[in-house]
Every structure is written in C-alpha cells, then in structure tokens.
Design a protein around this motif. Structure first.
Motif, PDB file in Angstrom:
ATOM      1  N   HIS A   1       9.953   7.510  -5.169  1.00 44.10           N
ATOM      2  CA  HIS A   1      10.205   7.367  -3.735  1.00 44.10           C
ATOM      3  C   HIS A   1      11.334   6.359  -3.605  1.00 44.10           C
ATOM      4  N   PHE A   2      12.428   6.770  -2.953  1.00 42.90           N
ATOM      5  CA  PHE A   2      13.622   5.935  -2.833  1.00 42.90           C
ATOM      6  C   PHE A   2      13.938   5.696  -1.371  1.00 42.90           C
ATOM      7  N   GLU A   3      14.139   4.431  -1.014  1.00 46.92           N
ATOM      8  CA  GLU A   3      14.457   4.051   0.362  1.00 46.92           C
ATOM      9  C   GLU A   3      15.719   3.216   0.406  1.00 46.92           C
ATOM     10  N   ILE A   4      16.442   3.349   1.508  1.00 47.52           N
ATOM     11  CA  ILE A   4      17.543   2.447   1.842  1.00 47.52           C
ATOM     12  C   ILE A   4      17.251   1.877   3.217  1.00 47.52           C
ATOM     13  N   ARG A   5      17.415   0.554   3.350  1.00 46.54           N
ATOM     14  CA  ARG A   5      17.234  -0.067   4.672  1.00 46.54           C
ATOM     15  C   ARG A   5      18.456  -0.899   5.019  1.00 46.54           C
ATOM     16  N   ARG A   6      18.879  -0.749   6.267  1.00 44.20           N
ATOM     17  CA  ARG A   6      19.998  -1.511   6.817  1.00 44.20           C
ATOM     18  C   ARG A   6      19.469  -2.391   7.944  1.00 44.20           C
TER      19      ARG A   6
ATOM     20  N   GLY B   1       7.137   7.241 -12.680  1.00 46.00           N
ATOM     21  CA  GLY B   1       5.699   7.338 -12.880  1.00 46.00           C
ATOM     22  C   GLY B   1       4.997   7.949 -11.690  1.00 46.00           C
ATOM     23  N   ALA B   2       3.706   7.709 -11.636  1.00 44.00           N
ATOM     24  CA  ALA B   2       2.875   8.261 -10.565  1.00 44.00           C
ATOM     25  C   ALA B   2       1.967   7.199  -9.982  1.00 44.00           C
ATOM     26  N   THR B   3       2.342   5.925 -10.094  1.00 39.88           N
ATOM     27  CA  THR B   3       1.507   4.858  -9.545  1.00 39.88           C
ATOM     28  C   THR B   3       1.508   4.918  -8.029  1.00 39.88           C
ATOM     29  N   GLY B   4       0.333   4.851  -7.421  1.00 35.98           N
ATOM     30  CA  GLY B   4       0.233   4.866  -5.973  1.00 35.98           C
ATOM     31  C   GLY B   4       0.452   6.223  -5.351  1.00 35.98           C
ATOM     32  N   THR B   5       0.475   7.285  -6.150  1.00 41.80           N
ATOM     33  CA  THR B   5       0.687   8.626  -5.606  1.00 41.80           C
ATOM     34  C   THR B   5      -0.012   9.655  -6.493  1.00 41.80           C
TER      35      THR B   5
ATOM     36  N   TRP C   1      21.923  -4.787   3.396  1.00 38.02           N
ATOM     37  CA  TRP C   1      21.450  -3.584   2.731  1.00 38.02           C
ATOM     38  C   TRP C   1      20.457  -3.887   1.620  1.00 38.02           C
ATOM     39  N   LEU C   2      19.327  -3.152   1.652  1.00 36.64           N
ATOM     40  CA  LEU C   2      18.298  -3.219   0.613  1.00 36.64           C
ATOM     41  C   LEU C   2      17.959  -1.797   0.183  1.00 36.64           C
ATOM     42  N   SER C   3      17.463  -1.668  -1.045  1.00 36.19           N
ATOM     43  CA  SER C   3      16.956  -0.370  -1.495  1.00 36.19           C
ATOM     44  C   SER C   3      15.654  -0.582  -2.241  1.00 36.19           C
ATOM     45  N   ALA C   4      14.809   0.446  -2.256  1.00 31.46           N
ATOM     46  CA  ALA C   4      13.492   0.341  -2.894  1.00 31.46           C
ATOM     47  C   ALA C   4      13.240   1.527  -3.792  1.00 31.46           C
ATOM     48  N   TYR C   5      12.478   1.270  -4.878  1.00 33.73           N
ATOM     49  CA  TYR C   5      12.169   2.261  -5.903  1.00 33.73           C
ATOM     50  C   TYR C   5      10.671   2.181  -6.165  1.00 33.73           C
ATOM     51  N   ALA C   6       9.921   3.229  -5.767  1.00 33.26           N
ATOM     52  CA  ALA C   6       8.461   3.162  -5.795  1.00 33.26           C
ATOM     53  C   ALA C   6       7.865   4.159  -6.777  1.00 33.26           C
ATOM     54  N   HIS C   7       6.589   3.922  -7.113  1.00 28.10           N
ATOM     55  CA  HIS C   7       5.767   4.753  -8.013  1.00 28.10           C
ATOM     56  C   HIS C   7       6.188   4.644  -9.480  1.00 28.10           C
ATOM     57  N   ASN C   8       6.904   3.579  -9.838  1.00 25.59           N
ATOM     58  CA  ASN C   8       7.384   3.440 -11.209  1.00 25.59           C
ATOM     59  C   ASN C   8       6.235   3.338 -12.210  1.00 25.59           C
TER      60      ASN C   8
ATOM     61  N   THR D   1       0.819  -1.211   0.000  1.00 26.75           N
ATOM     62  CA  THR D   1       0.000   0.000   0.000  1.00 26.75           C
ATOM     63  C   THR D   1       0.855   1.263   0.000  1.00 26.75           C
ATOM     64  N   GLY D   2       0.550   2.179  -0.934  1.00 29.50           N
ATOM     65  CA  GLY D   2       1.215   3.460  -0.965  1.00 29.50           C
ATOM     66  C   GLY D   2       2.473   3.510  -1.810  1.00 29.50           C
ATOM     67  N   TYR D   3       2.944   2.358  -2.308  1.00 33.29           N
ATOM     68  CA  TYR D   3       4.183   2.324  -3.070  1.00 33.29           C
ATOM     69  C   TYR D   3       3.967   2.241  -4.584  1.00 33.29           C
ATOM     70  N   GLY D   4       2.770   1.899  -5.017  1.00 34.43           N
ATOM     71  CA  GLY D   4       2.546   1.738  -6.442  1.00 34.43           C
ATOM     72  C   GLY D   4       3.393   0.600  -6.992  1.00 34.43           C
ATOM     73  N   ASN D   5       3.889   0.761  -8.226  1.00 34.69           N
ATOM     74  CA  ASN D   5       4.785  -0.238  -8.806  1.00 34.69           C
ATOM     75  C   ASN D   5       6.148  -0.133  -8.128  1.00 34.69           C
ATOM     76  N   LEU D   6       6.556  -1.209  -7.469  1.00 34.59           N
ATOM     77  CA  LEU D   6       7.713  -1.171  -6.571  1.00 34.59           C
ATOM     78  C   LEU D   6       8.749  -2.216  -6.950  1.00 34.59           C
ATOM     79  N   LEU D   7      10.011  -1.813  -6.878  1.00 38.55           N
ATOM     80  CA  LEU D   7      11.148  -2.725  -7.006  1.00 38.55           C
ATOM     81  C   LEU D   7      11.958  -2.669  -5.725  1.00 38.55           C
TER      82      LEU D   7
END
Length: 266
Positions: A247-252, A237-241, A209-216, A195-201
């Motif tokens: 929207h770019f995230e990094i998680r450790r 893109g504008a999917t989910g927004t 370490w992981l990274s995410a790329y949302a709204h593609n 929810t809220g991320y649209g098309n997400l990788l």
C-alpha cells in the motif's frame, strides 16, 4: 454472593473502560473508515513507545507541522512516551484579530521632502507558475520531487476520494520482492502502530511531501536514515492485510493525493 461479586466486578470494568476511551480519538485507518471526519479535531492522543509526531499526524489526518504548532512542539518535533498530544484545533486569539487602535500620525517638518515617485511604473509580479512536470528513465518530476514506482507489480486498487475509499494505491507482488524509496528522503517513522498498515515506513521528502509504504515483510532502514530514490528500503509482505501487496501513499501538507498523478506512466 458469587454472582453479586461478579456483577460488581463487571460494573467496575465497564467504568474503567469508558474512562479510558474518553481520551482516545478514533483511528483513521488505511481506508479512511473513521466514525467522524477524515481529520480528527477533538480529543487527545497519549504517545506510545515507537511513535513519532509524523506517525500521529498521519493517523489522525493532520499535517505534522500544524500538529506540532498546535502543541507547541518545534522542529525537529521530538516527543516522548506518555506525552499527551492535543487533537483539538486552536481558535485564533482575539489579539490576532484586527485592532481598533489607529496608527500614530507621522509629523512632518519643514525640512522633510516628499518621497520621489518612480519615473516608470513598477511591473506587477507574474503569477506563480504551475509545478513543472518532466519524466525520464522511469522517473517523473512534479514540482520539487522526482517520483518513481515503489515496487514492481500490478495496481490492484486505486486511490479514492470516497470517505471509505483507499487513500493510496495497492500494488500486488511476490512475497519478499523489493520495495524501494519512491523519492529521496528521510525515514521519519518505522513501526507497526497504525491500524491497518502492518509494518509501515514513512519518508519525508521535504517540508510539504511525505510518502508511506505499508504491509512490508522486512523493513531495511531505521528512523533517521537518509535514503536515495530507488534505494531498497523493505520487502513486500502481507502484514496487516489479507494478501501480499504494497500500500503506497503520497501526502501533501498532510492530505492524501492520488499517487497515479505523480508516478511515471508504466
């Protein structure tokens, strides 16, 4: 009679809905706006088609390794539709606590000799050094990962530690402009189920370490693909927004960190 039947049907519907929701944990969305804590530690998740353990861990604020261990799912963390994933933290077993039994004494013999002492004191191990940081030609190495910007554009929203704040950064840009891999890695999720991320990788760069790329708009890689740093993996893109953005995230270790601390300076 008709009104009575309608009332009975509505009552049955409400009972069914309450029974379904009891097993579902709240979704942690892009802004962390959940009704409980950031990390969900109760309930179960029913695996749906297209989900991976990585995406489920991302949704509920877990580290994927910890979630796998809690559900006895070893690497490569294969799961199946319909499978139940427990979100409850396991309490340490009593056997893992300190044992009261004493070790058996070692019997010495007349022929045994005391272990020789070192002639020189053993030097203490040096304290672990801080992750090395270096940057060149649009890339910045922090520890084991070399990061680069995932898209061209202006940062319109920044990372926030507030419970309702964004857990990454938002980069504005033109529709269908390139989205690139911020670092070398492997695609561990491709879908639109969060929810809220649209098309997400989601890319895995190493065990931590992981990274995410949302709204593609278009996603150009599939799960299991190994991608190089700087490789085009999607289009913006504008999917989910409500606007064109990445929207770019990094998680450790499963926890969101501020991408601006790892990306090279613009």
């Amino acid at each position: 009679m008709t009104e009575l039947l309608r009332a009975m049907a509505m009552a049955v519907f409400l009972v069914l809905m309450s029974g379904c929701s009891a097993s579902l944990a709240p979704v942690v969305d892009i802004y962390g706006q959940d009704t409980r804590q950031r990390k969900v530690t109760s309930g179960t998740h029913h695996v749906r088609e297209g989900e991976t353990l990585y995406s489920i861990a991302w949704r509920y604020g877990w580290d994927y390794r910890e979630l796998g261990a809690a559900n006895n799912i070893p690497a490569p963390y294969t799961i199946y539709p319909g499978q139940r994933i427990s979100l409850a933290l396991k309490k340490p077993s009593s056997s893992s606590s300190g044992s009261t039994s004493k070790p058996k004494p070692v019997t010495s013999t007349s022929s045994s000799k005391p272990a020789p002492r070192p002639s020189k004191p053993v030097p203490a191990k040096p304290a672990p050094s801080k992750p090395s940081v270096s940057s060149d030609s649009g890339a910045r190495t922090v520890g084991p990962v070399t990061w680069r910007w995932p898209a061209s554009g202006t940062v319109v929203e920044r990372f926030s530690t507030a419970s309702s704040g964004r857990k990454g950064i938002a980069i504005s840009g033109r529709s269908k402009s390139p989205v690139i891999a911020a670092a070398e890695g492997r695609v561990v999720y491709r879908g639109s189920g969060l929810t809220g991320y649209g098309n997400l990788l989601i890319l895995k760069h190493n065990e931590r370490w992981l990274s995410a790329y949302a709204h593609n708009d278009a996603m150009l890689v599939k799960e299991g693909d190994v991608v190089k740093a700087g490789q085009k993996i999607a289009t913006m893109g504008a999917t989910g927004t409500y606007r064109t953005q990445l929207h770019f995230e990094i998680r450790r270790d499963g926890k969101p960190v501020d991408p601006m601390q790892y990306l090279p300076k613009q």
